[in-house]
Design an enzyme around this catalytic site. Structure first.
Site, PDB file in Angstrom:
ATOM      1  N   ASP A 614       0.731  -1.079  -0.016  1.00 20.30           N
ATOM      2  CA  ASP A 614       0.029  -0.037   0.084  1.00 20.30           C
ATOM      3  C   ASP A 614       0.774   1.311   0.108  1.00 20.30           C
ATOM      4  OD1 ASP A 614      -3.011   1.221   1.908  1.00 20.30           O
ATOM      5  OD2 ASP A 614      -2.478   1.233  -0.055  1.00 20.30           O
ATOM      6  N   ASP A1213     -28.539  31.817 -84.353  1.00 19.99           N
ATOM      7  CA  ASP A1213     -28.713  33.044 -83.472  1.00 19.99           C
ATOM      8  C   ASP A1213     -28.705  32.562 -81.913  1.00 19.99           C
ATOM      9  OD1 ASP A1213     -31.091  31.589 -83.299  1.00 19.99           O
ATOM     10  OD2 ASP A1213     -32.399  33.228 -83.829  1.00 19.99           O
ATOM     11  N   ASP A1272     -35.879  31.882 -88.719  1.00 20.80           N
ATOM     12  CA  ASP A1272     -36.795  32.123 -87.865  1.00 20.80           C
ATOM     13  C   ASP A1272     -38.128  32.195 -87.917  1.00 20.80           C
ATOM     14  OD1 ASP A1272     -37.182  33.566 -84.865  1.00 20.80           O
ATOM     15  OD2 ASP A1272     -38.282  34.702 -86.060  1.00 20.80           O
ATOM     16  N   HIS A1289     -49.989  31.065 -73.601  1.00 19.32           N
ATOM     17  CA  HIS A1289     -50.559  31.255 -72.492  1.00 19.32           C
ATOM     18  C   HIS A1289     -49.874  30.546 -71.330  1.00 19.32           C
ATOM     19  CE1 HIS A1289     -53.777  32.428 -69.454  1.00 19.32           C
ATOM     20  NE2 HIS A1289     -53.672  31.284 -69.039  1.00 19.32           N
TER      21      HIS A1289
END
Length: 1603
Positions: A614, A1213, A1272, A1289
């Site tokens: 101890d 383009d 185009d 739309h």
């Protein structure tokens, strides 16, 4: 430079003494100052105006970089310079007062330090003191016969030099400067002959008040400063001017100061100490008002600048008030001119506004000093106002915060407050006493009363905190001093004081253990009459082991099974407190038997010794006096024992020793095996390494000894987020079985020292899981604690490459057992990892514990583990630089050049780790052959992966992700080419981890090749004697590279490298190879520590010389050899491809045809047009599902393939396609759909192509504009305007009027297009053909769940309404589930019958698999309405409202105002159904039950025409029902019945069919008799309808149409 260093060194030795810096340190400091631009020349160091900027710059460098050497040197030099200057100033003032001239303050230059000056005497013969003259001679230059003065004129006549008034006995001028800076009384006046103007020719100065003679010094160009700051941030600008000490000359300072100041204000803020130091340093010399205001404009924002202007004005008013009271104030020029005023101080007087030259000439030196000081004080006030500091009263030390961090925050807040300086120190000390942690408060209260400053308090607390328990060196020293007297007293009493006449030391008594007599003479000797007693040593009868006299024949037991070595690792210092109090009656001395288990012959195999018990020592130490001389010992890595009398040399037993303790009764304790230490101590000592194994326990005053396996000094504190308030999460309840297992695991961890009892305010739950073996595992849920932690950065960027181990070196692999549990947690962090061990039914208070070691699951545990293990191993890396030590988490691999070296190094590593507290698993120590490490098997020459399965199981996206992750780990070792990884990459697309995946054929074939590759391929270990080679090659779907040796002859790969997945739309192969070469070179340096010796490039680069620019950039700095050769055979598995460097696309026109391309998103077309003669040829391609970019790319690809072998000009383009084509000039890797389209077209061409970009819709005339317009127009041509209107739309969501004009359609058509849009129409119309309600009973039901709180706990009501008869069926349920819906429908079918269709919302109870199967079994069609739109369920929603109102009325009538009792709910619900189904509603003459069981037969109405989708009116229909906005019509030929909007129905006047009707009009009529909205030709029908109305055929609101 050398002369300046010599002069400064001499001055430092004169004024600093022994602390003076060396010449080397002074030279380093001067070099740094010149490098940073703080000194233009070394001689500028003598100018006091440069001292403060140097101090500020070096202070900032010390704070930012932590390098304070130059600052320390500068402090000593500055002190010497100041001391020398003070002496010179005093001397010059004395000369002036005595009439000896003087007034010049020269810098401490070389001539003023080393040259002695002759003594001067006063004309009257009075001699100046010898000491003063000699000291003044050190710093003053040699004077001529007529002393020259600069900047100091005669007080009487004003003459600068040589006047006769110099010796007049007049009082000295007031305000004589005597400090760091000289007097400024003469600044601004005309220079004398001795004036020096540095950096420029000497020019006369103007008299005060006269601007005409101003020479125009170097001033600050503030306009340029503001312009550059606004454009480029803080620039290098001209600085304001200061007054030099040589005289009134204005010269610019270092330009970098203002740059540094602006940057500091921007990054650190106005209140920062660094900002304040730099501002004070910059304004240490007088500044012009022009420079002061512009400086503040640069560093302050608009609001702070406005505050500063006001504060500056207040400060200047204070100066004016002082100057008004004192006419001789420096701002008034000491009474030699007009008094100062606010306009002069602000630079607004005549000749000063916007004229810095005028300010420099007209302002007095005293005014400049006042202006600068006032501006600085105003800046300090603005800093406090603009950036207010936090309240210091709210600062409290956190639970895990160190005292130093708390003191930093507190002092910073107090210094930034408005407290007066004299009150700050007491406030800080008072906050230390009240706001710190309780233990700190106790330390401060116990502090001596002599500590009166915050610094003393901080030093006192830090000194006391250094005293740590358990493992500190102080404990070791205390144990040493405590053990040594005990050992010495016992040994002296045993040996020195108990010798016999013959001089031999007498042994202790074997019976009682006391000295002074033998066992035979012991008064406590037992009577040996017990014949049954057996000796434990010789196995004899009639005596015990203590009485046995046989010593060498059969003493002790041989080592066998069951013996174990010491379980506790040993640290270098004791880790427990000294045990001085014994809890048992055993004596501190015990009898021990030592047995040598070695195989070599010895004289004594076993010996008896007496050892001290101890003692608190960590290891067992056998005294050399007790150790047999023939028992071998060896040297150790740590040759000394610390803590046993200081430091004692030690050695270690070579053989394992068996140690046993003999009890009082002679029995032997369980033997223990260990390697004890042998040292020159006067008594053997049993340490902790054997006491625990012997069943003995250390005790101390505190309680049970605590053992930590790693010293606390290795613990790494955690970093917490600012708001780391304690987290408390209640412990989960656990079943009894798991609670028992948890209790056992907690007790085990407590015994091992991994946890400790806790009273922490933190808590997180713990639980257990069962492992495959049947045992349980403890887990701690630390997610809430991890959220409060700041994660540590990665300390190891990846796993080591095992092929970098030298070829042929032997290997050893070590595994650290429970590595996390071997590393302590910092004490201040333990409370955060607390948990609770509950009890069943709260029978007892819960036990709480907290971790002392790294818990598993903590986010920082892996990083801390790596850091601690790396710190333990670092000394060995330095000691053995040739040893290869691979450390990854808790796995170690050692490699050495020889087996002996490896064994020695391995033993040293194991000992080092064990001493540090780690445990090495002996059964996991691997040696060659067959070493496995990190999933690889290592041989003497190869490294191969292990663990591939035959065929993985793939079911979800997450399975594919795990498989790809494993393959990525293996790729560097196996060289898996990109083509084999492609099938697995394809399966990674998706975002849901549970998305289904299949093991398809491509994956199966690729996996077979990978498995075959794993059986034949492996990495070769690196041979340092051979050159390191690298090679790259293009292959299918990517590029591949390899680092190895002998690649062109006998390939030995060491590491495979691969190109990354492309991140751009197109990557040229040249760029891919460039990046791979760069990656290869970096990997060679990172892995092998050297550059590649030989680099093999594809053969195409040999043909193309010089090398391309990208390759040259990748080879920048490469010093090895470059070879261009054919592809090495090692790349065969990758299927290498040739790299072409040919340019395919250019931006310049080429001779050949010209084509124009265009595409349109409205028509989903791409076109190619070209002119042949007078006409334009056109080719088109259409794809409704393609984007406009893809259409553009497909159009260009079609143009490229018109003439594959002819150079072609493509005009487009689209800037997107043009730029992409130019990037695709050479072959490469496409990664987008458009890039794949173009690459496929270019790969089929053999001629050059030119891409030309033009702007669309430009008004420039010419061929290109004409061709682009033709393309185009062809792309946007729309044959169907109605479809174009819908597309327009859908894109822009414009109104019907704009849509009609844009698409040239009628207004009615435009309204229909808008109404069909779900975004623009709040109540979208149902398409024709969808029946919103039944034409008769049992055709369509509507079902919904509604919540009625009155019916709790079964508060969910399932409601079904028949859309034709309005009959309602209601059932009550506790939850909304599929089972509840099916039960409700079964009840409704039993009451009303089986319907044809049921309409519900899209809730999970109606759309689940079981519900679909139930409806299929009953043959019922099921539809759902628009999600989230209640209009699709209008009838059932109204039925819900009607039912709830009826339930409320009935409940209140029965006296139930809120909740209806459960016993009454069924009856009340039945009453509500009875009232709703068996009585008329509103004006109806029939009840819902009557309508349901006796329905009205509908007759056909008048003939009508309906409008179909094409806009045409179709005949052949008869109206059945006209509702609110809708009509049910029936086809006369097919008997098909559909619902259409009422606006799409008009009468067919060509048909004159009569309308017949039976009993009554359909209940679907909208409640009005005139349900036919047209024509007088149907008057009979209207009259019949009117008669029906009088009979009361009206409908209730529940029967209204859904519209």
């Amino acid at each position: 430079m050398e002369a300046v260093i010599k002069v400064i060194s001499s001055a430092c030795k004169t004024y600093c003494g022994k602390t003076s810096p060396s010449k080397k340190e002074i030279g380093a400091m001067l070099s740094l100052l010149q490098k940073e631009g703080l000194l233009m020349s070394p001689s500028d160091l003598y100018s006091p105006g440069s001292w403060d900027p140097i101090t500020a710059a070096l202070s900032q460098r010390a704070m930012v970089l932590g390098k304070s050497g130059e600052l320390k040197t500068w402090g000593l030099v500055l002190g010497a310079l100041k001391a020398a200057r003070e002496e010179q100033v005093t001397s010059e003032q004395a000369k002036f007062w005595l009439g000896l001239g003087g007034g010049r303050v020269s810098p401490p230059g070389p001539e003023c330090i080393e040259k002695p000056a002759t003594e001067r005497r006063i004309d009257k013969g009075e001699e100046v003191g010898e000491t003063t003259v000699q000291r003044d001679a050190k710093m003053a230059p040699e004077e001529t016969a007529t002393p020259k003065t600069v900047g100091t004129s005669c007080y009487h006549c004003g003459t600068a030099i040589g006047c006769n008034c110099a010796t007049a006995s007049a009082p000295p001028p007031p305000y004589v400067g005597s400090g760091l800076y000289p007097s400024l009384a003469g600044v601004g006046e005309q220079q004398g002959q001795g004036g020096d103007t540095p950096r420029g020719a000497e020019q006369p100065r103007a008299e005060p008040g006269h601007a005409g003679l101003a020479p125009g010094p170097a001033l600050t160009d503030w306009a340029r400063i503001r312009e550059e700051l606004a454009s480029t941030g803080p620039p290098v600008v001209a600085m304001p001017v200061v007054i030099k000490t040589e005289g009134p000359a204005w010269t610019p300072l270092e330009p970098k100061l203002i740059t540094r100041l602006a940057d500091t204000v921007r990054t650190k803020g106005l209140r920062s100490p660094i900002t304040m130091a730099e501002v004070e340093a910059l304004m240490s010399s007088p500044l012009l008002p022009h420079d002061v205001t512009n400086l503040m404009r640069v560093i302050l924002g608009p609001a702070p600048y406005a505050l500063w202007m006001d504060a500056w004005g207040v400060q200047l008013q204070t100066v004016i008030a002082a100057a008004t009271r004192d006419p001789r104030h420096p701002a008034n020029g000491q009474g030699r001119g007009e008094r100062t005023n606010l306009d002069r101080l602000k630079g607004l007087a005549d000749g000063m506004v916007g004229n810095p030259q005028g300010q420099a000439a007209l302002l007095r030196p005293g005014e400049l000093v006042a202006i600068t000081a006032s501006a600085l004080q105003a800046f300090r006030e603005v800093a406090r106002l603009a950036e207010p500091a936090g309240p210091w009263a709210d600062i409290t030390q956190g639970p895990s915060e160190s005292f130093v961090d708390f003191a930093n925050r507190l002092i910073k807040a107090v210094e930034g407050s408005d407290l007066p300086p004299s009150a700050r120190a007491p406030v800080i000390i008072d906050c230390f006493r009240q706001k710190s942690q309780p233990d700190i408060q106790q330390l401060i209260r116990a502090a001596p009363s002599t500590l009166t400053t915050p610094g003393e308090i901080i030093k006192y607390v830090l000194d006391r905190q250094k005293i740590a328990p358990l493992t500190d060196q102080g404990i070791a020293a205390a144990m040493s001093s405590a053990i040594q007297p005990l050992v010495m007293a016992v040994v002296n009493r045993e040996r020195d004081g108990q010798t016999g006449s013959g001089g031999r030391a007498r042994r202790l008594c074997y019976t009682c253990g006391s000295p002074g007599h033998y066992q035979a003479q012991c008064p406590k000797k037992r009577k040996s009459g017990n014949s049954r007693e057996r000796c434990q040593l010789c196995d004899g009868m009639g005596h015990n082991a203590k009485q046995c006299r046989r010593r060498d024949s059969n003493q002790g037991q041989r080592p066998g099974r069951g013996l174990s070595s010491g379980p506790w690792p040993v640290s270098e210092q004791p880790a427990v407190s000294l045990a001085m109090t014994m809890e048992h009656k055993d004596r501190p001395l015990v009898r021990v038997i030592l047995t040598n288990t070695g195989s070599h012959p010895v004289k004594q195999r076993s010996v008896y010794i007496t050892a001290l018990l101890d003692s608190g020592a960590d290891i067992t130490i056998i005294s050399e006096e007790d150790w047999p001389t023939d028992w071998p010992v060896v040297d150790t890595a740590n040759p000394q024992i610390h803590g046993i009398g200081g430091g004692i040399p030690m050695r270690k037993s070579r053989d394992m020793i068996e140690l046993g303790v003999i009890n009082r009764d002679g029995s032997l304790e369980r033997p223990l095996l260990l390697f004890p230490a042998v040292a020159m101590v006067r008594g053997s000592i049993l340490g902790r390494d054997c006491l625990q194994g012997l069943g003995l326990r250390l005790t101390n005053l505190v309680g049970r000894a605590t053992v930590l396996t790693v010293a606390l000094h290795l613990a790494i504190p955690l970093k917490w987020k600012p708001d780391h308030t304690p987290v408390w999460i209640d412990q989960w309840p656990l079943p009894e079985g798991k609670l028992v297992a948890l209790t056992q695991l907690v007790e085990k961890e407590l015994q091992l020292g991994h946890i400790e009892p806790s009273l922490s305010c933190w808590n997180t739950p713990v639980f257990v899981i069962r492992k495959a073996s049947g045992s349980y595992r403890l887990l701690h849920d630390l997610r809430a604690v991890n959220a409060k932690l700041v994660p540590f950065g990665a300390v190891q960027q990846g796993a080591p490459v095992l092929s970098a181990l030298p070829r042929g070196w032997p290997l050893m692999v070590l595994d650290l057992k429970d590595c996390f549990f071997s590393i302590p947690l910092a004490e201040q962090d333990r409370e955060a990892f607390a948990f609770t061990l509950p009890s069943v039914n709260n029978q007892a208070p819960a036990r709480r514990f907290q971790w002392k070691v790294l818990p598993q699951g903590m986010t920082c545990s892996p990083t801390i583990c790596q850091l601690v293990v790396g710190q333990v191993l670092e000394p060995l890396r330095l000691k053995h630089p040739s040893l290869r030590m691979l450390h990854y988490m808790d796995d170690l691999l050692l490699a050495a050049s020889s087996h002996d070296g490896l064994e020695a190094a391995g033993e040293e590593v194991i000992n080092t780790l064990e001493r540090a507290g780690f445990t090495i698993s002996p059964d996991k120590i691997q040696r060659e052959p067959g070493v496995q490490y990190l999933g690889y098997k290592l041989g003497s020459t190869y490294v191969a992966p292990v663990g591939l399965v035959a065929e993985p199981r793939i079911a979800t996206l997450w399975d594919v992700q795990k498989l790809v992750g494993s393959l990525q780990w293996l790729r560097p070792a196996l060289g898996i080419p990109p083509r084999l990884m492609g099938p697995f990459y394809e399966q990674l697309r998706g975002s849901d981890p549970n998305e289904a995946r299949e093991w398809n054929l491509d994956m199966k074939m690729a996996w077979r090749e990978i498995v075959q590759l794993s059986t034949t391929a492996a990495l070769e270990r690196w041979d340092p004697a051979l050159p390191l080679e690298g090679a790259v090659v293009r292959c299918e779907q990517g590029a591949i590279g390899v680092l190895g040796q002998g690649l062109s002859t006998h390939p030995r790969p060491c590491l495979w490298l691969f190109s990354t997945q492309p991140t751009k739309a197109f990557t040229a192969w040249l760029e891919v190879l460039t990046l791979l070469i760069t990656k290869l070179r970096a990997s060679a340096v990172r892995t092998f520590g050297k550059e590649v010796d030989i680099l093999l490039l594809p053969a195409c680069f040999r043909e193309d010389l010089p090398l391309p620019e990208g390759i040259l950039l990748a080879l920048r700095g490469f010093a090895g050899k470059i070879r261009s050769s054919d592809t090495p055979s090692i790349f065969d598995i990758a299927r290498p491809l040739h790299v072409s460097l040919k340019v395919r696309v250019t931006d310049h026109p080429v001779p050949g045809p010209t084509v124009f391309t265009d595409a349109s998103s409205s028509t989903h077309k791409g076109v190619v047009v070209w002119r042949e003669g007078p006409r334009w040829e056109i080719k088109e391609i259409a794809d409704l599902g393609a984007s406009v970019q893809q259409l553009e790319a497909r159009a260009v690809a079609m143009a490229l393939l018109l003439w594959p072998t002819t150079p072609t000009n493509v005009v487009t383009d689209s800037a997107f396609v043009a730029k992409m084509l130019l990037k695709m000039g050479q072959e490469g890797v496409p990664s987008t759909a458009a890039a794949f389209i173009l690459e496929d077209a270019l790969s089929q061409r053999s001629a050059m192509a030119a891409v030309l970009h033009v702007r669309s819709h430009s008004e420039v005339p010419g061929f290109f504009t004409e061709g682009n317009d033709v393309a185009d127009s062809q792309a946007t041509f729309q044959a169907y305007p109605l479809r174009e209107a819908k597309d327009l739309h859908t894109t822009l969501h414009i109104g019907p009027r704009a849509l009609s004009k844009a698409c040239n359609i009628s207004m009615q058509q435009a309204r229909e297009v808008v109404q069909t849009c779900p975004h623009c129409n709040s109540a979208p119309a149902l398409e024709a053909g969808v029946n919103p309600r039944g034409l008769g009973p049992l055709q369509i039901w509507q079902t919904d769940f509604t919540l009625e709180p009155r019916m709790a706990p079964r508060s969910w009501l399932a409601v079904t309404v028949d859309t034709a008869s309005s009959a309602i069926v209601v059932t009550q349920h506790g939850r909304v589930t599929s089972v509840a819906a099916q039960h409700h429908w079964a009840t409704a079918i039993a009451v009303l019958g089986r319907p044809k269709a049921i309409k519900t919302d899209n809730g999970s109870c109606f759309t689940s698999k079981s519900t679909r199967e139930w409806l299929a079994r009953w043959g019922i069609a099921h539809t759902t309405g628009i999600p989230g739109n209640s209009q699709g369920q209008a009838m059932v929603e109204r039925a819900n409202r009607l039912l709830k109102d009826k339930i409320r009325v009935l409940a209140e009538g029965d006296g139930f105002m809120k909740r209806i009792p459960a016993s009454k709910q069924g009856e009340l619900l039945a009453k509500a159904m009875y009232a709703l189904n068996h009585f008329e509603r509103g004006e109806n003459t029939k009840t819902p039950v009557q309508k349901h069981w006796r329905p009205t037969v509908l007759t056909e109405g008048p003939p009508v025409k309906i409008r179909i989708e094409t806009g045409e009116w179709e005949k052949g229909w008869n109206v059945l029902v006209w509702g609110r906005g809708y009509a049910a019509v029936k086809n006369r030929d097919t008997d098909k019945v559909i619902w259409v909007p009422s606006r799409k129905v008009k009468p067919d006047i060509t048909q004159k069919d009569e309308v017949t009707k039976k009993d009554e009009a359909s209940p679907l009529f909208a409640g009005s008799s005139d349900w036919i909205p047209w024509g007088d030709e149907q008057e009979g029908l209207q009259e019949e309808a009117a008669s029906n109305k009088q009979e009361g055929p009206g409908e209730d609101t529940l029967a209204a149409n859904e519209s």
